[in-house]
Write an enzyme that holds these catalytic residues in place. Structure first.
Site, mmCIF file in Angstrom:
data_model
loop_
_atom_site.group_PDB
_atom_site.id
_atom_site.type_symbol
_atom_site.label_atom_id
_atom_site.label_comp_id
_atom_site.label_asym_id
_atom_site.label_seq_id
_atom_site.Cartn_x
_atom_site.Cartn_y
_atom_site.Cartn_z
ATOM 1 N N GLU A 173 -2.631 -1.157 -1.549
ATOM 2 C CA GLU A 173 -1.662 -2.124 -2.097
ATOM 3 C C GLU A 173 -0.303 -2.004 -1.401
ATOM 4 O O GLU A 173 0.344 -3.011 -1.086
ATOM 5 C CB GLU A 173 -1.495 -1.921 -3.608
ATOM 6 C CG GLU A 173 -2.733 -2.235 -4.431
ATOM 7 C CD GLU A 173 -3.192 -3.679 -4.278
ATOM 8 O OE1 GLU A 173 -2.341 -4.566 -4.099
ATOM 9 O OE2 GLU A 173 -4.414 -3.925 -4.326
ATOM 10 N N ASP A 232 -6.526 -2.113 4.287
ATOM 11 C CA ASP A 232 -7.475 -0.986 4.333
ATOM 12 C C ASP A 232 -7.167 -0.071 5.514
ATOM 13 O O ASP A 232 -7.183 1.163 5.384
ATOM 14 C CB ASP A 232 -8.908 -1.509 4.463
ATOM 15 C CG ASP A 232 -9.487 -2.010 3.144
ATOM 16 O OD1 ASP A 232 -8.844 -1.807 2.103
ATOM 17 O OD2 ASP A 232 -10.585 -2.612 3.169
#
EC number: 3.4.24.84
Length: 468
Positions: free
Chosen positions: A329, A412
């Site tokens: 995030e 990611d």
């Protein structure tokens, strides 16, 4: 000899307003049929993929796979019927003149209250109130069925009927408290803005969106869910250390009691400039989730608002996995994805207001929807933004879905750079299991709908790094 007119000739002979109306209806049904076709392909995957594929053998057991398959099949079937109802309802409203009828009814109500036709903004607010009330009432049975049949059947619903009703009423009131004042100001700006009203209208909506983003988590979200500061401890220290390592200006970390309504999990951050906050759903945290706690002795497992449903398997992620999810995030923030999305949104908003300014003078647009004598500003906004722009909106939505998948891979990759590849790998598997995500998808359905890459693709990218 009788000559048959060609479809193109018949179309050309129609008045402009009829062509506009027919084009809107045809495009709406074309989009619906396309979506139904994609959903049919995906349902076929749910029905035929009854065993765990070999490549998933290490990450998903057959019991979870079957639960996921049945859950997604039920959701897809529900989506088909609710989508069909929505499309038929919208078509009937257009064909039966529902919009001009509601506008005239709004004028009658505002007139009875002492506001004549010259008070267009008042009539617009009554129209908006009636329209949203109608939408809430027609959507209520579908929402009830989704919550208390589908989500209940698959173990996600944690609400009682009383909590659901109270929540729905509260949402409606809060929505009106925001929607009506904002709409009245927007209509006033458009009316007094002159030739460049679209610039002022865009600036106003920009300010409103920034204010709402700022106040949502502090003042609006707490009306529905309880937010508590994350208790002092190892997890909080590690979150603060990770935020500091990437210069994320973290001020507070909250845990929200998402388990009061659903066992689905989530996490997000919000705030501008040097005032960022992180919010973690308690269902994401293995150590904090109420769903992992046994009821105290003497409790019947159910209170006034929520149902306590202890599970055999623990829900949520371990601290290291929570940190990996947050690393992902925070990657969105560090890589500028949040700012890029805001810029794209505002560029789109400005373009739409500019095109609205160009089109608002076209009386044929209003006549197409039954407004022959008046051209109310609110109706113009609805016609142009909802109907005329629909082809553009479909294309934009697809492009944003493609962009979102790229952002997810990049986030990611950022988490990997923080050394979180292994923990993110296991967290993604756990979250997929907890939310009963089905890891097999039709490629066209996935391409069109998935704003996040399929689980296997994300795991493969993380696995490559783990092996390096």
């Amino acid at each position: 000899r009788v000559e048959m007119a060609l479809p193109g000739e018949l179309w050309a002979e129609l008045p402009a307003e009829r062509r506009i109306f027919c084009a809107v209806l045809l495009f709406s049904w074309a989009v619906y049929l396309w979506e139904a076709f994609l959903a049919h392909r995906q349902r076929r995957v749910y029905r035929t993929t009854t065993h765990v594929p070999q490549e998933l053998g290490q990450i998903m057991d057959s019991e979870t796979f079957e639960k996921s398959r049945l859950y997604q099949l039920d959701k897809s079937t529900f989506s088909f019927w609710s989508g069909l109802y929505s499309e038929v309802e919208g078509t009937m409203i257009l064909l039966c003149g529902g919009i001009p009828f509601l506008w005239n009814l709004s004028g009658h109500i505002s007139g009875r209250a002492g506001f004549g036709p010259e008070y267009e903004i008042v009539q617009s607010l009554v129209f908006l109130l009636l329209a949203t009330l109608f939408s809430a009432m027609t959507g209520l049975p579908w929402s009830l069925y989704n919550t208390f049949v589908i989500e209940e059947k698959h173990g996600f619903n944690q609400q009682t009927l009383g909590f659901f009703v109270k929540d729905a009423i509260k949402k409606f009131i809060v929505t009106q408290c925001i929607l009506l004042p904002v709409t009245s100001l927007l209509l006033y700006i458009i009316k007094i803005g002159g030739d460049y009203f679209f610039i002022y209208a865009w600036l106003f909506t920009l300010v409103v969106s920034l204010v709402l983003v700022t106040i949502y988590a502090d003042y609006i979200a707490p009306l529905f869910d309880k937010f508590i500061p994350l208790p002092e401890g190892e997890l909080k220290q590690q979150i603060e250390m990770m935020a500091k390592s990437i210069d994320f200006p973290l001020t507070k970390v909250y845990v929200v009691e998402g388990s009061k309504r659903s066992s689905h999990s989530n996490a997000y951050f919000y705030g501008f400039f040097k005032n960022k906050r992180i919010v973690l759903f308690d269902t994401l945290l293995e150590d904090y989730s109420a769903l992992n706690k046994e009821p105290a002795e003497g409790e019947d497992g159910e209170n006034e608002e929520t149902k306590s449903k202890p599970k055999n398997k623990k829900q949520g992620c371990k601290n290291e996995e929570v940190l990996a999810v947050l690393g992902h995030e925070l990657g969105h923030w560090k890589l500028g994805h949040t700012v890029k999305n805001i810029i794209i949104s505002q560029m789109n908003s400005f373009l739409c207001f500019f095109l609205f300014a160009v089109l608002i003078g076209q009386k044929e647009l209003f006549a197409a929807f039954g407004f022959y004598d008046t051209q109310p500003t609110l109706i113009g906004l609805m016609i142009i933004f909802q109907f005329i722009f629909s082809p553009y909106n479909e294309v934009l939505s697809f492009c944003l879905t493609v962009l979102s998948r790229q952002f997810e891979f990049q986030a990611d990759a950022f988490a990997k750079k923080l050394g979180k590849a292994k923990d993110l790998y296991s967290a993604l598997i756990k979250l997929n299991k907890d939310n009963l995500g089905f890891p097999v998808s039709d490629w066209i359905f996935s391409m069109w709908h998935y704003s996040h890459p399929p689980l296997l693709e994300r795991l493969q990218a993380l696995k490559d790094t783990k092996q390096e």
